[in-house]
Each structure stands twice: as C-alpha cells, then as structure tokens.
Design a protein around this motif. Structure first.
Motif, PDB file in Angstrom:
ATOM      1  N   CYS A 111      27.091  17.617  34.744  1.00 24.70           N
ATOM      2  CA  CYS A 111      27.163  16.181  34.397  1.00 24.70           C
ATOM      3  C   CYS A 111      27.370  15.394  35.685  1.00 24.70           C
ATOM      4  CB  CYS A 111      28.293  15.903  33.421  1.00 24.70           C
ATOM      5  SG  CYS A 111      28.272  16.884  31.916  1.00 24.70           S
ATOM      6  N   CYS A 112      26.531  15.662  36.679  1.00 21.72           N
ATOM      7  CA  CYS A 112      26.798  15.197  38.035  1.00 21.72           C
ATOM      8  C   CYS A 112      26.618  13.711  38.241  1.00 21.72           C
ATOM      9  CB  CYS A 112      25.939  15.976  39.035  1.00 21.72           C
ATOM     10  SG  CYS A 112      24.163  15.592  38.959  1.00 21.72           S
ATOM     11  N   GLY A 113      25.879  13.021  37.365  1.00 22.03           N
ATOM     12  CA  GLY A 113      25.659  11.593  37.576  1.00 22.03           C
ATOM     13  C   GLY A 113      24.994  11.349  38.916  1.00 22.03           C
ATOM     14  N   ASP A 134      22.231  17.448  35.629  1.00 23.01           N
ATOM     15  CA  ASP A 134      22.464  16.333  34.709  1.00 23.01           C
ATOM     16  C   ASP A 134      21.286  16.258  33.756  1.00 23.01           C
ATOM     17  OD1 ASP A 134      24.570  13.695  34.953  1.00 23.01           O
ATOM     18  OD2 ASP A 134      22.837  13.446  33.650  1.00 23.01           O
ATOM     19  N   ASP A 136      20.291  13.404  32.348  1.00 21.20           N
ATOM     20  CA  ASP A 136      19.680  12.073  32.459  1.00 21.20           C
ATOM     21  C   ASP A 136      18.727  12.036  33.651  1.00 21.20           C
ATOM     22  OD1 ASP A 136      19.040   9.407  32.514  1.00 21.20           O
ATOM     23  OD2 ASP A 136      21.022   8.720  33.156  1.00 21.20           O
ATOM     24  N   ASP A 158      20.300  20.353  30.398  1.00 19.65           N
ATOM     25  CA  ASP A 158      21.548  20.283  29.649  1.00 19.65           C
ATOM     26  C   ASP A 158      22.565  21.294  30.177  1.00 19.65           C
ATOM     27  OD1 ASP A 158      23.369  19.593  27.672  1.00 19.65           O
ATOM     28  OD2 ASP A 158      22.476  20.919  26.179  1.00 19.65           O
ATOM     29  N   LEU A 159      23.606  20.788  30.832  1.00 17.88           N
ATOM     30  CA  LEU A 159      24.704  21.605  31.340  1.00 17.88           C
ATOM     31  C   LEU A 159      24.190  22.785  32.173  1.00 17.88           C
ATOM     32  CD1 LEU A 159      27.124  21.472  28.254  1.00 17.88           C
ATOM     33  CD2 LEU A 159      27.081  20.008  30.280  1.00 17.88           C
ATOM     34  N   ALA A 176      33.201  19.539  36.364  1.00 19.70           N
ATOM     35  CA  ALA A 176      32.537  19.052  35.149  1.00 19.70           C
ATOM     36  C   ALA A 176      33.170  17.715  34.756  1.00 19.70           C
ATOM     37  CB  ALA A 176      32.669  20.065  34.011  1.00 19.70           C
ATOM     38  N   VAL A 178      32.831  15.583  32.607  1.00 20.89           N
ATOM     39  CA  VAL A 178      32.177  15.374  31.310  1.00 20.89           C
ATOM     40  C   VAL A 178      32.595  14.030  30.702  1.00 20.89           C
ATOM     41  CG1 VAL A 178      32.037  17.841  30.836  1.00 20.89           C
ATOM     42  CG2 VAL A 178      34.044  16.555  30.081  1.00 20.89           C
ATOM     43  N   ALA A 201      26.672   9.430  29.391  1.00 19.95           N
ATOM     44  CA  ALA A 201      27.701   9.669  30.400  1.00 19.95           C
ATOM     45  C   ALA A 201      29.076   9.187  29.963  1.00 19.95           C
ATOM     46  CB  ALA A 201      27.319   8.966  31.708  1.00 19.95           C
ATOM     47  N   VAL A 211      31.712  17.623  24.595  1.00 19.02           N
ATOM     48  CA  VAL A 211      30.984  18.191  25.741  1.00 19.02           C
ATOM     49  C   VAL A 211      31.859  19.191  26.475  1.00 19.02           C
ATOM     50  CG1 VAL A 211      29.686  17.674  27.842  1.00 19.02           C
ATOM     51  CG2 VAL A 211      29.650  16.053  25.930  1.00 19.02           C
TER      52      VAL A 211
END
Length: 270
Positions: A111-113, A134, A136, A158-159, A176, A178, A201, A211
């Motif tokens: 979920c690194c953004g 990520d 997104d 996904d993850l 994470a 999350v 996010a 998550v």
C-alpha cells in the motif's frame, strides 16, 4: 536525496503578489496562509501559474497536490493528484523501522502510495533493497519516480500478489501503511482527504482493519526469520490490531509517539 529540489521565488513575480496570495488563502480558511503563500510563490514560474495554483488551493485541493510534492523526513517526494499524501505522523513508522534495519536489509512497502515511506527508509540504510506495491495505478506511477530514485522497484497489484515469489521468506522489514479509517467514518474526514485522495487509500472496512487482516494473514510466509511487520493504526484500534497480529503467529508490540499522535504496531517473526 531530494526528489524535487525547491526553487527560489522568480524575480518576475512582483512582491505585492505575495500579500495578495496570503489574503486569498486566509479568506479561504488556510490556517498557515503565510507559509503556504511562500511555497506557492516559490513554486510558480509565472504570475498566471501562481494564480492557477492558488485557485486550486482555495478550491480545497491539498497543498501537496498543488505543489506536486510532500515533505517527508526532511525530503521532498513527488505526490501526484489523487495520490495519498504521506502524513507527518507516519514518519514515526519509518523511524521504528530504521531502528530495526541492518545494512543490506530487504524491505517491502505494501500500500505504498507515493512510495515515500519505503524510499525514506532505504535512503537511510546502507545496501537496502526496496520492493513496493499498490493497487492504484496513479499511486504506482508516482511511486516509480520516488522509489526509482533510491534504486527500488514498484509493482502494480493487490498487496503481495505482484511481488516476485523469490522474496518469500526473505523480507526483513514489511511496511504496510494500510488504510484504517472505518467505512462509516470516511465521510467525516476533512474534504482534502475525502474528496482528493483515493478512497482505497482511506477506507479500511467496517472496523478499519479489514486490509490489515489480509496483510497479516500472509505476513509470516514473506518475512525472514527475525523479520518484522510494521503498520500504523489509531490508539483505539491498537488492542484489536495486536490480537490480529498474534493470531497469525507474529509477536506484537505497540509503540507510540505522543507529539505526532502516532501509534505503530510491530509484529515480529520468531
């Protein structure tokens, strides 16, 4: 390592514009109007560009999206429109990860953004290897610039799904960050986040920990012996979060930093 260096205020922007910008920002409710005006005036290359940037800020866009960067641990990282803005409190998560790190550590940032967390960590550790994911696409595009600057790799998916299978059992530090806002509370968030950051996010499901449950369910199989999972949560969620971590065979430990209102749970593999 600064991804985006600052620029001095260009001479073709008259000094009077600064006070005009402050006035507009203050009228829009910006608490730190002078500071924001200084950043916007420094970033704008022309008076027209400044007017556009101020207009976006007055309309409610996050300052970081308007500038195109966010400062995290003293470094500026690219943050594109729609991408989750790294929070100051999350610096504590990276601080705790750095305390556990050793030269040559293998880091995964789920979920690194924007990728700021992982990039900030490996920049501080000799020989660290970084892999980030990520779901997104906009976040992945942004993260590839930040993570690539420190020699890391970013995967879309996904993850754990897009990670190289060769990493199983070799990850020393699993970050994470999350989403942990309960679904019914997302609408209570400031408009800057609720409107301008990706909901994926922010929304952590019914109790905010959906998550996290998915992350912890597979964490032990990816962590190296002695490796650790680190994630941020709220103070009121910490007790349940530690039980979730323990149920998956990891040893949980909660650390806090009051000045940042930060709560981090560390789950270690024996």
């Amino acid at each position: 390592m600064a991804v985006l260096p600052s620029r001095p205020r260009p001479p073709h922007l008259p000094p009077r514009l600064f006070q005009a910008v402050v006035t507009r920002l203050r009228a829009a409710g910006c608490v730190f109007a002078e500071d924001e005006a200084e950043l916007l005036c420094s970033a704008a290359r022309t008076a027209d560009e400044l007017d556009t940037m101020v207009g976006r800020r007055v309309a409610g866009h996050p300052l970081e999206h308007v500038l195109g960067w966010a400062e995290f641990r003293g470094v500026r990282y690219a943050v594109d429109d729609g991408v989750f803005v790294p929070r100051r409190r999350t610096e504590f998560l990276v601080e705790r990860a750095e305390a556990l790190a050793r030269p040559g550590v293998v880091v995964v940032d789920l979920c690194c953004g924007s990728g700021a967390l992982g990039a900030a960590l490996v920049a501080a550790v000799d020989g660290a290897a970084l892999y980030a994911t990520d779901i997104d696409p906009a976040a992945v595009r942004c993260a590839r610039r930040n993570v690539g600057a420190v020699g890391g790799r970013v995967y879309e998916g996904d993850l754990y799904e897009p990670l190289p299978d060769a990493l199983r059992g070799r990850v020393d530090l699993l970050l994470a960050n999350v989403p942990y806002v309960p679904t019914e509370e997302v609408e209570l968030l400031p408009a800057e986040a609720r409107v301008h950051e990706a909901r994926v996010a922010l929304d952590g499901g019914a109790d905010g920990l959906d998550v996290l449950r998915r992350v912890t369910a597979e964490a032990a199989s990816w962590l190296a012996p002695g490796g650790s999972l680190l994630f941020e949560t709220s103070e009121r969620q910490a007790s349940l979060a530690t039980r979730i971590v323990a149920s998956e065979g990891l040893t949980p430990h909660v650390v806090t930093r009051e000045d940042l209102y930060a709560t981090v749970v560390i789950g270690s593999r024996a």
